[in-house]
Design an enzyme around this catalytic site. Structure first.
Site, PDB file in Angstrom:
ATOM      1  N   SER A 149      34.446  36.239  40.176  1.00 20.16           N
ATOM      2  CA  SER A 149      35.646  37.052  40.368  1.00 20.16           C
ATOM      3  C   SER A 149      36.725  36.629  39.374  1.00 20.16           C
ATOM      4  CB  SER A 149      36.165  36.892  41.799  1.00 20.16           C
ATOM      5  OG  SER A 149      36.599  35.558  42.009  1.00 20.16           O
ATOM      6  N   HIS A 150      37.692  37.540  39.150  1.00 18.89           N
ATOM      7  CA  HIS A 150      38.783  37.235  38.227  1.00 18.89           C
ATOM      8  C   HIS A 150      39.509  35.952  38.609  1.00 18.89           C
ATOM      9  CE1 HIS A 150      38.369  40.748  35.847  1.00 18.89           C
ATOM     10  NE2 HIS A 150      38.918  41.610  36.673  1.00 18.89           N
ATOM     11  N   ALA A 151      39.781  35.785  39.913  1.00 23.63           N
ATOM     12  CA  ALA A 151      40.542  34.611  40.339  1.00 23.63           C
ATOM     13  C   ALA A 151      39.815  33.323  40.002  1.00 23.63           C
ATOM     14  CB  ALA A 151      40.818  34.685  41.841  1.00 23.63           C
ATOM     15  N   VAL A 209      34.670  41.929  41.146  1.00 18.88           N
ATOM     16  CA  VAL A 209      35.521  41.300  40.133  1.00 18.88           C
ATOM     17  C   VAL A 209      36.893  40.951  40.697  1.00 18.88           C
ATOM     18  CG1 VAL A 209      34.308  42.404  38.222  1.00 18.88           C
ATOM     19  CG2 VAL A 209      36.313  43.511  39.178  1.00 18.88           C
TER      20      VAL A 209
END
Length: 376
Positions: A332-334, A166
């Site tokens: 992923s968060h980004a 993540v």
């Protein structure tokens, strides 16, 4: 004051805990836990009162005597409009009432971090947010990751806890499930793994093999579809496997569609190729950033080029033209925040921080996954 996780509702316990409560009540495999409700945040000035710490101490044996995960559950978090992905703090490997109390305070403070405030500003949030805190048994995962449900299901995974997936700190293994079939699989690099609070290298043999079996993928797909049915739409699900058991750790609405499969062709020559992370095209000068010390060098219109990003980096997303990373996955968060903000992103471009000279003009195509150096 504490609320059992199975009784959590959005107003008192925030979006993250409330979604897990619905799954738990339906018999889904969610780790046990409790919630420090929003009223505690609103009524407490600095530290937690002694009576609340005592209540936490009495509640901990009911969810196990091991390590814990303490996560924010803000009222504005994990809604259909914005996930606030990674903008508030999570504390893993916590143990005992005093450590839990410290982690709760840390979650409260993270509501007003620079990244969280900037994220809310860009989302146009006006009301003052409030925050609950979710305390759960930590799943010491053998494998963990993220799953996006929909007509097709995308799964990304790596060894150890899902934090490495993540946060974008590994390029994970990935699969696509269509109906009951696995229609695509891609082997990631998986160079490191997180176990509780320790990051360690992955053995070479484990880097070179997939971390999930076909049977595990099928079971994950079934759980993902059921979560989507229960919660009323496609879900962004964090999960973990310990031994033979799959656990659902979080489930939030999917707020931005994944990019379509990359098209063939495009610029040749000095173009480098990675994973399309967020669609769109942008041109600008490369700004290589290796850590927070480089943030001051970033100017509006730059193309952010980095090894990986951290949720603390997302304020930069408000000024740059595009993002290029050397590692990381679509879930992923980004990548999620880039898609929410309409920022072109290309992930897992090998050696991007050395192959793309600082200041050189580049064109980033987040739909094809291509990053092309341009003539000055």
């Amino acid at each position: 004051m504490l609320i059992d996780l199975s009784d959590a509702e959005p107003a008192t316990s925030g979006g993250k805990a409330a979604a897990l409560a619905r799954l738990l009540r339906a018999g889904m495999p969610v780790p046990p836990g409790f919630v420090v409700p929003t009223t505690a945040y609103r009524e407490t000035d600095d530290g937690l009162p002694a009576e609340l710490i005592d209540e936490i101490a009495q509640a901990l044996p009911r969810i196990g005597d091991g390590y814990l995960a303490v996560r924010s559950s803000a009222t504005s978090e994990d809604t259909a409009h914005a996930t606030a992905a990674g903008q508030h703090d999570t504390f893993l490997g916590v143990r005992g009432p005093e450590q839990v109390a410290d982690a709760v305070r840390g979650c409260w403070l993270s509501l007003w971090s620079e990244r969280a405030v900037e994220y809310r500003r860009r989302q146009g949030d006006r009301p003052s947010p409030s925050i609950a805190v979710l305390v759960q048994r930590l799943v010491d995962a053998d494998v963990a990751g993220v799953m996006f449900t929909g007509d097709d299901i995308r799964i990304e995974a790596s060894w150890g806890l899902g934090e490495s997936v993540v946060s974008g700190h590994v390029t994970p293994d990935s699969w696509t499930l269509s109906g009951g079939d696995i229609t695509h699989r891609s082997l990631g690099t998986k160079e490191t793994r997180v176990d509780r609070t320790v990051t360690r290298e992955v053995a070479p043999a484990d880097r070179e093999r997939f971390c999930l079996t076909d049977d595990q993928l099928t079971r994950l797909g079934q759980l993902g579809r059921r979560a989507a049915d229960l919660l009323g739409g496609p879900q962004d699900v964090e999960w973990a496997i310990a031994g033979s058991r799959i656990w659902i750790l979080q489930s939030r609405p999917v707020t931005s569609a994944l990019p379509p499969a990359p098209t063939v062709g495009g610029e040749g020559g000095q173009a480098r190729t990675g994973t399309p992370g967020s669609p769109g095209r942008a041109t600008g000068p490369v700004r290589v950033v290796r850590g927070p010390a480089d943030f001051a060098r970033v100017r509006p219109g730059d193309v952010l080029v980095c090894r990986t990003t951290d949720p603390a980096w997302t304020p930069l997303f408000g000024m740059v033209a595009a993002v290029v990373t050397e590692i990381g996955g679509l879930l992923s968060h980004a990548a999620i925040v880039a898609r929410e903000q309409g920022l072109p992103a290309v992930l897992a471009v090998a050696d991007a921080t050395t192959a793309l000279p600082d200041g050189a003009p580049v064109r980033v195509d987040g739909s094809t996954g291509r990053v092309a150096l341009l003539d000055p």
